[in-house]
Design a protein around this motif. Structure first.
Motif, PDB file in Angstrom:
ATOM      1  N   UNK A 214       0.875  -1.341  -0.019  1.00 44.49           N
ATOM      2  CA  UNK A 214      -0.040   0.047  -0.088  1.00 44.49           C
ATOM      3  C   UNK A 214       0.841   1.230   0.000  1.00 44.49           C
ATOM      4  N   UNK A 215       2.040   1.323   0.903  1.00 41.96           N
ATOM      5  CA  UNK A 215       2.828   2.193   0.817  1.00 41.96           C
ATOM      6  C   UNK A 215       3.564   2.604  -0.391  1.00 41.96           C
ATOM      7  N   UNK A 216       4.152   1.528  -1.167  1.00 44.06           N
ATOM      8  CA  UNK A 216       4.634   1.568  -2.159  1.00 44.06           C
ATOM      9  C   UNK A 216       3.888   2.088  -3.240  1.00 44.06           C
TER      10      UNK A 216
ATOM     11  N   UNK B  94       1.297   4.468  -2.702  1.00 45.12           N
ATOM     12  CA  UNK B  94       1.255   5.644  -2.355  1.00 45.12           C
ATOM     13  C   UNK B  94       2.447   6.511  -2.948  1.00 45.12           C
ATOM     14  N   UNK B  95       3.584   5.941  -2.576  1.00 43.81           N
ATOM     15  CA  UNK B  95       4.571   6.787  -3.066  1.00 43.81           C
ATOM     16  C   UNK B  95       4.878   6.762  -4.710  1.00 43.81           C
ATOM     17  N   UNK B  96       4.284   5.860  -5.466  1.00 40.77           N
ATOM     18  CA  UNK B  96       4.238   6.026  -6.746  1.00 40.77           C
ATOM     19  C   UNK B  96       3.420   7.204  -7.311  1.00 40.77           C
ATOM     20  N   UNK B  97       2.200   7.132  -6.688  1.00 44.53           N
ATOM     21  CA  UNK B  97       1.269   8.299  -6.913  1.00 44.53           C
ATOM     22  C   UNK B  97       1.841   9.681  -6.428  1.00 44.53           C
ATOM     23  N   UNK B  98       2.566   9.654  -5.360  1.00 45.42           N
ATOM     24  CA  UNK B  98       3.247  10.988  -4.846  1.00 45.42           C
ATOM     25  C   UNK B  98       4.301  11.426  -5.966  1.00 45.42           C
ATOM     26  N   UNK B  99       5.195  10.369  -6.195  1.00 46.37           N
ATOM     27  CA  UNK B  99       6.127  11.046  -7.282  1.00 46.37           C
ATOM     28  C   UNK B  99       5.668  11.226  -8.541  1.00 46.37           C
ATOM     29  N   UNK B 100       4.481  10.935  -8.953  1.00 47.57           N
ATOM     30  CA  UNK B 100       3.964  11.368 -10.168  1.00 47.57           C
ATOM     31  C   UNK B 100       3.213  12.633  -9.981  1.00 47.57           C
ATOM     32  N   UNK B 101       3.118  13.175  -9.000  1.00 51.48           N
ATOM     33  CA  UNK B 101       2.408  14.502  -8.612  1.00 51.48           C
ATOM     34  C   UNK B 101       3.450  15.621  -9.075  1.00 51.48           C
ATOM     35  N   UNK B 102       3.157  16.670 -10.164  1.00 49.28           N
ATOM     36  CA  UNK B 102       3.998  17.729 -10.439  1.00 49.28           C
ATOM     37  C   UNK B 102       4.596  18.429  -9.298  1.00 49.28           C
ATOM     38  N   UNK B 103       3.675  18.462  -8.151  1.00 48.63           N
ATOM     39  CA  UNK B 103       4.230  19.384  -7.009  1.00 48.63           C
ATOM     40  C   UNK B 103       5.347  18.890  -6.241  1.00 48.63           C
ATOM     41  N   UNK B 104       5.244  17.712  -6.040  1.00 50.22           N
ATOM     42  CA  UNK B 104       6.031  16.698  -5.586  1.00 50.22           C
ATOM     43  C   UNK B 104       7.541  16.711  -6.508  1.00 50.22           C
ATOM     44  N   UNK B 105       7.355  16.719  -7.935  1.00 47.56           N
ATOM     45  CA  UNK B 105       8.580  16.600  -8.462  1.00 47.56           C
ATOM     46  C   UNK B 105       9.317  17.968  -8.418  1.00 47.56           C
ATOM     47  N   UNK B 106       8.388  19.175  -8.189  1.00 46.10           N
ATOM     48  CA  UNK B 106       9.056  20.429  -8.363  1.00 46.10           C
ATOM     49  C   UNK B 106      10.109  20.794  -7.243  1.00 46.10           C
TER      50      UNK B 106
ATOM     51  N   UNK C 180      11.153   4.705  -2.027  1.00 43.52           N
ATOM     52  CA  UNK C 180      10.793   3.662  -2.904  1.00 43.52           C
ATOM     53  C   UNK C 180      11.707   2.761  -3.274  1.00 43.52           C
ATOM     54  N   UNK C 181      13.035   3.201  -3.425  1.00 40.75           N
ATOM     55  CA  UNK C 181      14.224   2.274  -3.731  1.00 40.75           C
ATOM     56  C   UNK C 181      14.327   1.343  -2.654  1.00 40.75           C
ATOM     57  N   UNK C 182      14.350   1.695  -1.308  1.00 40.73           N
ATOM     58  CA  UNK C 182      14.358   0.812  -0.088  1.00 40.73           C
ATOM     59  C   UNK C 182      13.140  -0.154  -0.342  1.00 40.73           C
ATOM     60  N   UNK C 183      11.988   0.078  -0.493  1.00 44.44           N
ATOM     61  CA  UNK C 183      10.905  -0.898  -0.446  1.00 44.44           C
ATOM     62  C   UNK C 183      10.980  -1.886  -1.853  1.00 44.44           C
ATOM     63  N   UNK C 184      11.205  -1.274  -2.979  1.00 49.48           N
ATOM     64  CA  UNK C 184      11.485  -2.058  -4.166  1.00 49.48           C
ATOM     65  C   UNK C 184      11.589  -3.503  -4.124  1.00 49.48           C
ATOM     66  N   UNK C 185      12.774  -3.863  -3.345  1.00 52.25           N
ATOM     67  CA  UNK C 185      13.190  -5.432  -3.237  1.00 52.25           C
ATOM     68  C   UNK C 185      12.272  -6.179  -2.404  1.00 52.25           C
ATOM     69  N   UNK C 186      11.455  -5.738  -1.583  1.00 55.32           N
ATOM     70  CA  UNK C 186      10.725  -6.378  -0.658  1.00 55.32           C
ATOM     71  C   UNK C 186       9.371  -6.577  -1.551  1.00 55.32           C
ATOM     72  N   UNK C 187       9.006  -5.437  -2.250  1.00 55.65           N
ATOM     73  CA  UNK C 187       7.833  -5.495  -3.184  1.00 55.65           C
ATOM     74  C   UNK C 187       7.965  -6.753  -4.492  1.00 55.65           C
TER      75      UNK C 187
END
Length: 357
Positions: free
Chosen positions: A10-12, A14-26, A38-45
């Motif tokens: 679920x958290x992973x 959420x992170x994907x959604x946040x990272x695609x948000x233009x406000x976060x990217x700026x 996200x990189x830390x969670x990727x192997x577990x996912x």
């Protein structure tokens, strides 16, 4: 475990959604922070999704066995079932390891100190070879080595050398190198051909940030002096070398590698912070003695961890009773097999302790 993994999925997402948000990217700081998480969670996912796929394959193979009467198809289903069950076990083990509590220092750079022990000139020569071994290993990892100070002997050895290794996950691998390294060989100066035993002590400390250690500059005494040894035109003609004394602990650090007095001060302070942080970590580890015993080695500087026997061409890792007959490649920086074996043994010990509880 599986409830925790579902939360991670679920958290992973959420992170994907946040990272695609233009406000976060700026916002570069926020973006980097979320990317790191996200990189830390990727192997577990990835492991959990592979586990779920293997579980589904088990169910599909069992269903096929119930429905299918054709013997050839049944044999194929049995093979697929065995393969899927094996993958389920492997993924379960992988997920348990990935869920083990992570050492908070694992991602840090490291400060390494090598000191010649028993053996005089031969120990100093071996210390220089260990320094070269770690430099070559760092090159293989695409890490950067930054020399801080060196006290050379007259025949190309190093009585003491202090250096930093900057690189992703440097401490997670290098931390297993702390302890006494022993060498057995016939020294070049030995006319009788007798094998001598010498030692060098290696200390590996995580680089401490200013937030990790509260350092009172009133406790620090700086002395400047003229650098010695090879260093180019400026080094030997200006008072650029720095000796830092930490008054409460008596720790003394000399740094003369840089031509700039200011840069030498900065390097000396980095080493001091790392030493103080290491002392604090050691106190905590001693307080958690039971947990410390369950891990590979004690991290004690007096513990003999490895023997390099040149006449027999072997390197023996005493903590896990592993012997490799490839001393030349190991001395040339090929120490990954040793480190992987130590990491695996450490993880196995931690898993065993987890299963006891």
């Amino acid at each position: 475990m599986f409830d925790r993994l579902e939360d991670i999925i679920i958290r992973f997402e959420e992170l994907q959604a946040e990272l695609s948000n233009p406000d976060v990217a700026s916002d570069q700081n926020q973006f980097r922070k979320l990317m790191k998480e996200q990189a830390e969670l990727q192997p577990l996912v990835d492991a959990y999704l592979a586990y779920k796929k293997a579980k589904q394959d088990v169910e599909d193979s069992l269903a096929l066995l119930e429905e299918e009467s054709d013997e050839e198809m049944r044999e194929m289903a049995k093979e697929e079932l065995a393969d899927a069950r094996k993958r389920v076990e492997e993924m379960e083990q992988t997920m348990k390891i990935l869920l083990l509590p992570k050492d908070p220092n694992d991602d840090k750079n490291v400060v390494v100190e090598i000191r010649a022990g028993a053996g005089g000139d031969e120990a100093a020569l071996f210390s220089a070879e260990l320094y070269r071994m770690y430099c070559r290993y760092a090159e293989r990892q695409h890490w950067k080595v930054d020399l801080i100070s060196v006290n050379e002997s007259g025949i190309g050895g190093m009585k003491e050398v202090v250096f930093m290794i900057n690189g992703q996950g440097a401490y997670s691998k290098m931390k297993y190198e702390s302890g006494v390294h022993r060498v057995q060989r016939v020294p070049e100066t030995e006319s009788g051909g007798r094998i001598h035993t010498s030692t060098s002590t290696v200390a590996v400390m995580p680089e401490a940030e200013e937030v990790d250690v509260e350092l009172n500059m009133n406790d620090c005494k700086f002395d400047v002096f003229r650098a010695s040894g090879n260093g180019g035109q400026c080094v030997n003609t200006t008072d650029s070398a720095v000796r830092l004394t930490h008054l409460p602990t008596g720790i003394v650090i000399s740094c003369q590698d840089e031509k700039s007095q200011l840069k030498n001060k900065e390097k000396a302070l980095k080493v001091l912070r790392s030493r103080l942080y290491d002392l604090e970590c050691e106190k905590k580890a001693n307080a958690e003695a039971e947990e410390r015993r369950s891990q590979i080695g004690t991290g004690d500087r007096s513990e003999k961890i490895r023997t390099y026997n040149f006449p027999q061409g072997r390197v023996t890792e005493h903590r896990i009773k592993l012997t490799l007959y490839k001393i030349d490649s190991i001395m040339d920086g090929d120490i990954q097999e040793l480190l992987d074996s130590l990491i695996a043994a450490d993880q196995a010990a931690k898993l065993a302790k987890l299963n006891e509880n």
